[in-house]
Structures are given as structure tokens and as C-alpha cells.
Scaffold this active site. Structure first.
Site, PDB file in Angstrom:
ATOM      1  CG  HIS A   1      43.027  31.805  38.552  1.00 44.99           C
ATOM      2  ND1 HIS A   1      43.774  32.943  38.377  1.00 44.99           N
ATOM      3  CD2 HIS A   1      41.803  32.222  38.976  1.00 44.99           C
ATOM      4  CE1 HIS A   1      43.038  34.002  38.665  1.00 44.99           C
ATOM      5  NE2 HIS A   1      41.850  33.599  39.044  1.00 44.99           N
TER       6      HIS A   1
ATOM      7  CG  ASP B   1      45.804  32.788  34.742  1.00 45.84           C
ATOM      8  OD1 ASP B   1      45.270  32.070  35.613  1.00 45.84           O
ATOM      9  OD2 ASP B   1      45.172  33.244  33.771  1.00 45.84           O
TER      10      ASP B   1
ATOM     11  CD  GLU C   1      39.764  32.250  36.146  1.00 50.83           C
ATOM     12  OE1 GLU C   1      38.542  32.363  36.356  1.00 50.83           O
ATOM     13  OE2 GLU C   1      40.525  33.247  36.099  1.00 50.83           O
ATOM     14  CD  GLU C   2      42.054  36.431  35.721  1.00 47.36           C
ATOM     15  OE1 GLU C   2      41.018  36.702  35.080  1.00 47.36           O
ATOM     16  OE2 GLU C   2      42.189  36.676  36.933  1.00 47.36           O
TER      17      GLU C   2
ATOM     18  CD  GLU D   1      38.350  33.382  40.782  1.00 50.05           C
ATOM     19  OE1 GLU D   1      38.656  34.542  41.152  1.00 50.05           O
ATOM     20  OE2 GLU D   1      38.729  32.882  39.701  1.00 50.05           O
TER      21      GLU D   1
END
Length: 397
Positions: free
Chosen positions: A86, A88, A150-151, A178
Site C-alpha cells: 500500500h 498510503d 489501506e491504513e 507488510e
């Protein structure tokens, strides 16, 4: 902390891949906090891939301010491996940083900047490895998937997931990068977040019996959530920490003055649930209590009183077979068979639901994620590059 600002190539970093450092610095310089657009970063990635002759497909948000990027290297025909990350990051508001959050600072073997661990370090490694993947023919495609938002609940990636679900050329396997300190991860809990708005009836507090106190009814509903939370602890799975599903109320607002019966109260709650737990049943029970027990009592005083629930975000859990062939391959690529689960969520469960077997492995630690002076260690980036090289060799003829 005495820091050294790095402009690659830098003497302090000669052991590192210069392309990787250039990419990491460029990624960290983009403020892609979830409330902001990620288009400048996406354009950077698309332009970089174009330099290597790789086309990219964008999946834009409804307002056009953000986009997912999807690209494929190697042969067509589907299958192969997808690398997902991701773009963001979380805000830096209110945090005390000793280095500029939206720049790259090198100190004592660490690269500092917002998103360095979560998870621009992984994206930089993937992009830096592109030339190596192009050096010789691949026997299967390599898919790149970079998402937004995503966050705030894995919101942005869903358009790309639906595209892949319907595609005849979707990948067979996925690695979500991640931060796991390059340890392979096979599972995490799912999450659902909701907002509850209690609308009562205001009046002077001297005549409280004529009003409907929204805070009081919200507190009764929060009490019901507490009972649900306690019941969740009875179902355990030792592979997770904590080994049970959790429920918590995170925010609450209500009332305007002490001498006014509050007309409105709002609170947000979340459930982080073990794979296999029927979370929709839990939510249905909570809403049924509001609808059948609380609302009739409220409406006996004021017919306009209501309780409303609004979903904020949701993503499924992930539980991939740690004994699968894919898990065995990832253990070889990353050099560790120490499989684990993580407490945080990812887009992995969405990919898995779409029929793409998914595991998690990436550089850095979530111990540094979301904190001031976030960093990824040089050693972690080197391990990630080594994993990607092993993957490249496995995918090549």
C-alpha cells in the site's frame, strides 16, 4: 540523535543498491497520508516502470484523487506471483520527530521517514528489483499491485481485487510486503468498524423525564458491547495474540450542556475477530438489541428517537496453510521457516477470498510503524532484496 541527510548515492550507503536508495528517497518524499492524494507517487512509479518498457493499469478512486497501480512482467496467461503493497501512510500530526518525516535520513544503519517500514521500504525493494526480473525470461508472470487507503480499512484496494477476481489471468500466489522483519506470516484477524448514532429528544434537565437521554441509551448499548466482548474471549486460537477476538469502543461524543438532556450521542467501535468467527452474527445481535430493546423504550417518550449504525470499514482475516507448497517456497526465498501470525490487518484476506493464496513478508518492524522517527534498517532492506532475488531465480527458466 545526530543524523546524516542522504542524497544517493551516498558514502554511508555504498553497500546498498544505489537504485534502491534513489527509489526509497523518492517514495518517502511524497506525503501520501491517507487523507491526501497519492497520484504524484503513482505517477512516479508508472513513469519508472515505463522506463523499463512496462505498462501499468490504474484503478482510480471515485473522485480521481487516488489510484491503485497494477502491472505485469513476463508472460501472459495468468498464474505466477503478485507482490502487493500500500502506498498510503498514517499522519504525523502531533508526533515529535527528530528528523524530517517526509524525507530520507540515514543514521546508524537505519533509514528514517514516514512509511519507511510501513511500507515504502518494501515497495522500493520491489521496484529496484524490476531490472533483475527483466534480465532473463520468466516462466510465469510477476504481478505488481500498489494500492491506496489501506491504513483506513483496506478501502482502496477493492477495485483492484474485483478486477483480479474476474480476470482469467489473475495471479496464483501473493506476497504482501507488510513489515514482518522478513519473517513469513500466514495469518491475521479480520476487522469490522462501525459508527453508532443515538438520536434522542432534548429538553431542560429540570424535566429530564420528558426527554430521551441519548448518552444514557448509548451507554446501555456500550454495556451490551461489553457483554459481547466478554463472550468473545471464550473462543480462542493459540496461534494469535491475543488468542481471542476483541471488541472496543474507540471514540464517543455527546451532549452540549449539563442542563440540557442530550439529544445526540455518537460512538465508534471495532471488532477484530479470529478467522472463522461469524462476525456478521455478532453485529446482527448488537443491532437487534438496539432495535428491539432500546428503540421501543426511547420511542415511548419521543417517536422520532432512533439508533443508527453505519459501517466504517471491514476486511476479512487471513489464515493460509503454513504447510502448503507456497509456504515452503516462501521459507526458502526469505531464508526463514519461522512462520507466525500478526496482530495488524492487511489486504491479504481480500486477495485470499478472490482465490489468490496469500502470505505476508516484508522488511522492517511494525514496532516502528505509525510512530515518530519511523525507520527501516539497512539489514532488513538487504534481506528483502535477497528474497526477491531468490524469487526471481525460482521464476526464471
Amino acid at each position: 540523535m545526530r543524523s546524516i541527510r542522504v542524497k544517493p548515492p551516498a558514502t554511508a550507503c555504498l553497500a546498498m543498491n544505489k537504485r534502491l536508495l534513489t527509489l526509497l528517497q523518492k517514495l518517502l518524499a511524497r506525503d501520501t497520508t491517507s487523507r491526501e492524494s497519492n497520484m504524484a507517487l503513482i505517477d512516479d512509479i508508472r513513469d519508472y516502470l515505463a522506463e523499463w518498457g512496462i505498462g501499468a493499469e490504474l484503478f482510480h478512486s471515485e473522485d480521481g484523487r487516488k489510484a491503485n497501480l497494477y502491472a505485469v512482467l513476463g508472460p501472459s496467461g495468468g498464474g505466477g506471483v503478485m507482490l502487493s503493497g500500500h502506498t498510503d501512510v498514517v499522519p504525523v500530526d502531533g508526533q515529535k520527530w527528530s528528523v524530517p518525516p517526509f524525507d530520507m535520513t540515514f543514521h546508524d544503519g537505519r533509514y528514517y521517514g514516514r512509511g519507511a517500514a510501513d511500507m515504502k521500504g518494501f515497495i522500493a525493494c520491489v521496484l529496484a528489483s524490476v531490472p533483475a526480473f527483466l534480465e532473463q525470461p520468466l516462466r510465469m508472470p510477476l504481478h505488481l499491485a500498489f494500492s491506496y487507503d489501506e491504513e483506513v480499512g483496506c478501502l482502496g484496494v477493492r477495485s483492484m481485487v474485483e478486477h483480479l477476481r474476474a480476470s482469467k489471468e489473475k495471479p496464483a500466489l501473493c506476497i504482501v510486503g507488510e513489515p514482518t522483519e522478513m519473517r513469513p506470516v500466514y495469518g491475521h484477524k479480520g476487522k469490522i468498524a462501525m459508527r453508532c448514532e443515538v438520536h434522542g429528544h432534548a429538553c431542560h434537565s429540570a424535566y429530564a423525564q420528558q426527554g430521551v437521554n441519548a448518552i444514557e441509551y448509548a451507554s446501555r448499548l456500550i454495556g451490551k458491547l461489553g457483554e459481547t466482548r466478554d463472550a468473545l474471549t471464550q473462543t480462542t486460537d493459540a496461534r494469535f495474540e491475543p488468542p481471542f477476538s476483541t471488541l472496543q469502543v474507540g471514540t464517543i461524543q455527546g451532549g452540549s450542556a449539563l442542563n440540557i438532556v442530550p439529544q445526540r450521542c455518537q460512538f465508534d467501535f471495532e471488532i477484530r475477530y479470529l478467522p472463522g468467527v461469524e462476525v456478521t452474527t455478532l453485529v446482527d445481535d448488537i443491532q437487534r438489541y438496539a432495535r428491539q430493546t432500546l428503540e421501543p423504550s426511547m420511542q415511548s417518550v419521543s417517536a422520532a428517537s432512533t439508533i443508527r449504525f453505519t459501517p466504517l470499514s471491514a476486511y476479512p482475516g487471513l489464515l493460509t496453510d503454513a504447510q502448503s507448497a507456497f509456504a515452503g517456497w516462501l521459507a526458502q526465498w526469505c531464508g526463514s521457516d519461522d512462520f507466525a501470525t500478526v496482530a495488524f490487518g492487511t489486504e491479504g484476506g481480500l486477495f485470499d477470498e478472490a482465490g489468490i493464496a496469500t502470505l505476508i513478508c516484508g522488511p522492517g518492524s511494525m514496532e516502528q510503524g505509525h510512530k515518530p522517527d519511523e525507520f527501516v534498517a539497512e539489514e532488513q532492506l538487504q534481506k528483502c532484496m535477497a528474497m526477491l532475488e531468490n524469487l526471481r531465480q525460482w521464476m526464471s527458466y
